[in-house]
Design a protein around this motif. Sequence first.
Motif, PDB file in Angstrom:
ATOM      1  N   PRO A 241       1.016  -0.981   0.234  1.00 29.83           N
ATOM      2  CA  PRO A 241      -0.375  -0.057   0.141  1.00 29.83           C
ATOM      3  C   PRO A 241       0.511   1.224  -0.360  1.00 29.83           C
ATOM      4  CG  PRO A 241      -1.160  -2.038   1.717  1.00 29.83           C
ATOM      5  CD  PRO A 241      -0.004  -2.016   1.134  1.00 29.83           C
ATOM      6  N   GLN A 242       0.410   2.277  -0.883  1.00 32.01           N
ATOM      7  CA  GLN A 242       1.250   3.561  -1.029  1.00 32.01           C
ATOM      8  C   GLN A 242       0.653   4.085   0.408  1.00 32.01           C
ATOM      9  OE1 GLN A 242       3.600   4.414  -3.353  1.00 32.01           O
ATOM     10  NE2 GLN A 242       3.260   1.765  -3.597  1.00 32.01           N
ATOM     11  N   PRO A 243       1.775   5.013   0.289  1.00 35.70           N
ATOM     12  CA  PRO A 243       1.556   6.056   2.016  1.00 35.70           C
ATOM     13  C   PRO A 243       1.086   6.843   1.413  1.00 35.70           C
ATOM     14  CG  PRO A 243       3.955   5.710   1.406  1.00 35.70           C
ATOM     15  CD  PRO A 243       3.374   4.751  -0.037  1.00 35.70           C
ATOM     16  N   SER A 244       0.304   7.563   2.969  1.00 38.57           N
ATOM     17  CA  SER A 244      -0.820   8.865   1.943  1.00 38.57           C
ATOM     18  C   SER A 244      -0.042   9.882   3.352  1.00 38.57           C
ATOM     19  CB  SER A 244      -2.106   8.051   2.912  1.00 38.57           C
ATOM     20  OG  SER A 244      -2.128   8.139   3.511  1.00 38.57           O
ATOM     21  N   LEU A 245      -0.985  10.935   4.132  1.00 38.57           N
ATOM     22  CA  LEU A 245      -0.377  11.640   4.371  1.00 38.57           C
ATOM     23  C   LEU A 245      -0.905  11.072   5.875  1.00 38.57           C
ATOM     24  CD1 LEU A 245      -1.698  14.964   3.226  1.00 38.57           C
ATOM     25  CD2 LEU A 245       0.142  14.135   3.389  1.00 38.57           C
ATOM     26  N   THR A 246      -1.774  10.411   6.071  1.00 38.06           N
ATOM     27  CA  THR A 246      -1.652   9.657   7.021  1.00 38.06           C
ATOM     28  C   THR A 246      -0.785   9.015   8.419  1.00 38.06           C
ATOM     29  OG1 THR A 246      -2.962   8.204   6.385  1.00 38.06           O
ATOM     30  CG2 THR A 246      -4.464   9.570   6.822  1.00 38.06           C
ATOM     31  N   ASP A 247       0.261   8.213   7.078  1.00 33.16           N
ATOM     32  CA  ASP A 247       1.512   7.594   7.753  1.00 33.16           C
ATOM     33  C   ASP A 247       2.064   8.481   7.937  1.00 33.16           C
ATOM     34  OD1 ASP A 247       0.564   5.314   7.267  1.00 33.16           O
ATOM     35  OD2 ASP A 247       0.179   5.768   4.986  1.00 33.16           O
ATOM     36  N   THR A 263       0.854  20.080  10.676  1.00 27.26           N
ATOM     37  CA  THR A 263       0.248  19.592   9.686  1.00 27.26           C
ATOM     38  C   THR A 263      -1.068  20.131   9.781  1.00 27.26           C
ATOM     39  OG1 THR A 263      -0.601  17.660  10.172  1.00 27.26           O
ATOM     40  CG2 THR A 263       0.755  17.330   8.908  1.00 27.26           C
ATOM     41  N   ASP A 264      -1.374  20.856   8.327  1.00 30.93           N
ATOM     42  CA  ASP A 264      -2.945  21.444   8.006  1.00 30.93           C
ATOM     43  C   ASP A 264      -3.052  21.912   6.785  1.00 30.93           C
ATOM     44  OD1 ASP A 264      -5.590  23.541   8.224  1.00 30.93           O
ATOM     45  OD2 ASP A 264      -4.143  24.628   8.173  1.00 30.93           O
ATOM     46  N   LEU A 265      -3.565  20.422   7.122  1.00 32.40           N
ATOM     47  CA  LEU A 265      -4.461  19.876   5.522  1.00 32.40           C
ATOM     48  C   LEU A 265      -5.291  19.657   5.286  1.00 32.40           C
ATOM     49  CD1 LEU A 265      -0.151  18.393   3.909  1.00 32.40           C
ATOM     50  CD2 LEU A 265      -1.727  20.477   2.984  1.00 32.40           C
ATOM     51  N   PRO A 266      -6.176  19.497   3.906  1.00 31.69           N
ATOM     52  CA  PRO A 266      -7.564  18.897   3.321  1.00 31.69           C
ATOM     53  C   PRO A 266      -7.075  17.716   3.044  1.00 31.69           C
ATOM     54  CG  PRO A 266      -6.845  20.198   1.756  1.00 31.69           C
ATOM     55  CD  PRO A 266      -5.941  20.418   2.968  1.00 31.69           C
ATOM     56  N   GLU A 267      -8.194  16.504   3.545  1.00 24.74           N
ATOM     57  CA  GLU A 267      -7.985  15.466   3.588  1.00 24.74           C
ATOM     58  C   GLU A 267      -8.180  14.733   2.048  1.00 24.74           C
ATOM     59  OE1 GLU A 267     -10.968  13.475   6.829  1.00 24.74           O
ATOM     60  OE2 GLU A 267      -9.501  14.607   7.904  1.00 24.74           O
ATOM     61  N   ASP A 268      -9.176  15.505   1.210  1.00 24.08           N
ATOM     62  CA  ASP A 268      -9.401  15.145  -0.058  1.00 24.08           C
ATOM     63  C   ASP A 268      -7.887  15.484  -1.504  1.00 24.08           C
ATOM     64  OD1 ASP A 268      -9.939  17.458  -0.276  1.00 24.08           O
ATOM     65  OD2 ASP A 268     -11.303  18.012  -0.749  1.00 24.08           O
ATOM     66  N   LEU A 269      -6.832  15.485  -0.616  1.00 23.48           N
ATOM     67  CA  LEU A 269      -5.907  15.501  -1.794  1.00 23.48           C
ATOM     68  C   LEU A 269      -5.961  14.190  -2.824  1.00 23.48           C
ATOM     69  CD1 LEU A 269      -3.048  17.628   0.127  1.00 23.48           C
ATOM     70  CD2 LEU A 269      -4.618  18.746  -1.699  1.00 23.48           C
ATOM     71  N   SER A 270      -5.484  14.461  -3.653  1.00 21.96           N
ATOM     72  CA  SER A 270      -4.773  13.466  -4.645  1.00 21.96           C
ATOM     73  C   SER A 270      -4.170  12.655  -4.197  1.00 21.96           C
ATOM     74  CB  SER A 270      -4.465  13.895  -5.826  1.00 21.96           C
ATOM     75  OG  SER A 270      -3.295  14.789  -6.077  1.00 21.96           O
ATOM     76  N   PRO A 271      -3.699  11.537  -4.184  1.00 16.57           N
ATOM     77  CA  PRO A 271      -3.044  10.431  -3.983  1.00 16.57           C
ATOM     78  C   PRO A 271      -1.358  10.843  -4.652  1.00 16.57           C
ATOM     79  CG  PRO A 271      -4.276   9.363  -4.452  1.00 16.57           C
ATOM     80  CD  PRO A 271      -4.876  10.490  -5.014  1.00 16.57           C
ATOM     81  N   PRO A 272      -1.211  11.182  -5.376  1.00 14.69           N
ATOM     82  CA  PRO A 272       0.129  11.686  -6.094  1.00 14.69           C
ATOM     83  C   PRO A 272      -0.019  13.145  -5.185  1.00 14.69           C
ATOM     84  CG  PRO A 272      -1.340  10.709  -7.988  1.00 14.69           C
ATOM     85  CD  PRO A 272      -2.358  11.093  -7.027  1.00 14.69           C
ATOM     86  N   VAL A 273      -0.002  13.513  -4.724  1.00 11.00           N
ATOM     87  CA  VAL A 273       0.448  14.530  -3.922  1.00 11.00           C
ATOM     88  C   VAL A 273       0.467  13.964  -2.445  1.00 11.00           C
ATOM     89  CG1 VAL A 273      -0.302  16.816  -3.076  1.00 11.00           C
ATOM     90  CG2 VAL A 273      -0.924  16.499  -5.602  1.00 11.00           C
ATOM     91  N   GLN A 274      -0.592  13.376  -2.143  1.00 13.92           N
ATOM     92  CA  GLN A 274      -0.312  12.597  -0.756  1.00 13.92           C
ATOM     93  C   GLN A 274       1.577  12.127  -0.704  1.00 13.92           C
ATOM     94  OE1 GLN A 274      -3.284  11.260   1.320  1.00 13.92           O
ATOM     95  NE2 GLN A 274      -4.445  12.245   0.336  1.00 13.92           N
ATOM     96  N   ARG A 275       1.221  11.115  -1.911  1.00 16.49           N
ATOM     97  CA  ARG A 275       3.200  10.236  -1.612  1.00 16.49           C
ATOM     98  C   ARG A 275       4.189  11.448  -1.811  1.00 16.49           C
ATOM     99  NH1 ARG A 275      -0.621   6.949  -4.645  1.00 16.49           N
ATOM    100  NH2 ARG A 275       0.492   7.806  -6.864  1.00 16.49           N
ATOM    101  N   THR A 296      17.471  18.144  15.752  1.00 18.50           N
ATOM    102  CA  THR A 296      16.977  18.461  16.188  1.00 18.50           C
ATOM    103  C   THR A 296      16.069  18.898  14.509  1.00 18.50           C
ATOM    104  OG1 THR A 296      16.178  20.596  16.283  1.00 18.50           O
ATOM    105  CG2 THR A 296      16.958  19.131  18.072  1.00 18.50           C
ATOM    106  N   ALA A 297      14.258  18.645  14.117  1.00 23.90           N
ATOM    107  CA  ALA A 297      14.008  19.318  12.656  1.00 23.90           C
ATOM    108  C   ALA A 297      12.501  19.323  13.245  1.00 23.90           C
ATOM    109  CB  ALA A 297      13.780  17.624  12.006  1.00 23.90           C
ATOM    110  N   THR A 298      12.149  20.313  12.455  1.00 17.91           N
ATOM    111  CA  THR A 298      10.848  21.143  12.224  1.00 17.91           C
ATOM    112  C   THR A 298      10.062  20.782  10.673  1.00 17.91           C
ATOM    113  OG1 THR A 298      11.754  22.723  14.241  1.00 17.91           O
ATOM    114  CG2 THR A 298       9.183  22.883  12.206  1.00 17.91           C
ATOM    115  N   ILE A 299       8.481  19.304  11.285  1.00 21.21           N
ATOM    116  CA  ILE A 299       8.086  19.959   9.575  1.00 21.21           C
ATOM    117  C   ILE A 299       6.912  19.720   9.495  1.00 21.21           C
ATOM    118  CG2 ILE A 299       7.325  17.826   7.331  1.00 21.21           C
ATOM    119  CD1 ILE A 299       9.359  16.622  10.760  1.00 21.21           C
ATOM    120  N   HIS A 300       6.992  21.374   8.040  1.00 25.36           N
ATOM    121  CA  HIS A 300       5.608  21.835   8.895  1.00 25.36           C
ATOM    122  C   HIS A 300       4.954  21.492   7.491  1.00 25.36           C
ATOM    123  CE1 HIS A 300       3.478  25.931   8.473  1.00 25.36           C
ATOM    124  NE2 HIS A 300       2.658  25.396   8.580  1.00 25.36           N
TER     125      HIS A 300
END
Length: 373
Positions: A241-247, A263-275, A296-300
Amino acid sequence: MRAQALLLDAALVGVTLLDVLVHVDADERSRTAIALLAAASLTLRRRLPWLTFLITLPATLVSDAVFATLVALYTLASLTRRRVPLACCALAVAASDITSWSWPDPDFADLTDPVGLITATYSLATAAAPVFLGQLVQARRELSLRITEISETRENERALLAQRVLAQERAELAREMHDVVSHQVSLIAVRAGVLQVGSRDPETKEAAATIRRLSVQTLDELRHMVGVLRAGGSRPTELTPQPSLTDLPRLVDTSGIEAELRTDLPEDLSPPVQRAVYRTVQEALTNVRKHAPGATATIHVHHHDGVVRATVTNTAPCRPALPLPGAHHGLISLRQRAELLGGTVVAGPSAEGGYELRLELPAERVLPTRRDA
């Protein structure tokens, strides 16, 4: 093609009418009607070639307007393979041409006279010409079809050969991955487990546990990849299974780096963008782990004005980095993936002495499916 055929038929009918105008006297109504009927029947020559020939033959018998009959004979010869009926049709055309039919006293050519013999020979040659031409066109058409079939067969053979070579390469690659890479990763997992059990330092135990967990995950992925490679395209293989934003949270938690995820993203992004977002964060964390130990790292990751932006920033390393092998293809792959989706990837040192990687992509949404009742 159909328009060209219609234009050709119209041109043939026009030439036939001109032939009738030249060779048939308008006062002879019966002959004119027969000749005009022959001209009109040429519109049926592709669908009903035998009927067209039978309709045009009387025009040759009663007049000198032979063009319609020759066209019908050519069409018949180009569409049929029956040689004996074709020869009989040609003889019928020649006999009709050398006969001057005037009811009730038809005039037959005298074949014992040299002039009559020459006339009969000319008529036979005239009748044979469209038959030979039609057979030649038919042979050319069949040859073209045969050449096309041979070309398609060769293309299929080349494709099968390429698939066989690819299957052999995949099998060899799967064997190397199983015998070399999997074995070494297994040793890493075993040594990490021994270090985790035998060490008393909490930080060392935690690091060993992370190494062991990542090694086990890598082994699972390697086993699946080996199975995919060994399948060689011979049967459908279930892909991971390909990863998504929930991972993303799990990726950050298991990275072995002290990192903050926002994170501040909508849930209806296309799978290619999420990957693409997931792979960018994954590659950035991998680079931090390799080239900036102790950082240390910060992911936004956020969405604004139809654009998805992912920024991964790390602080300066706390200790020298160990020399590790690498192909330096990670950022190149990320840039290529982003360009395919219409975005960009920018990476470089930050003002605080660390490193920053930025991804920008157009936010493609997944369209909702509508089911009709």
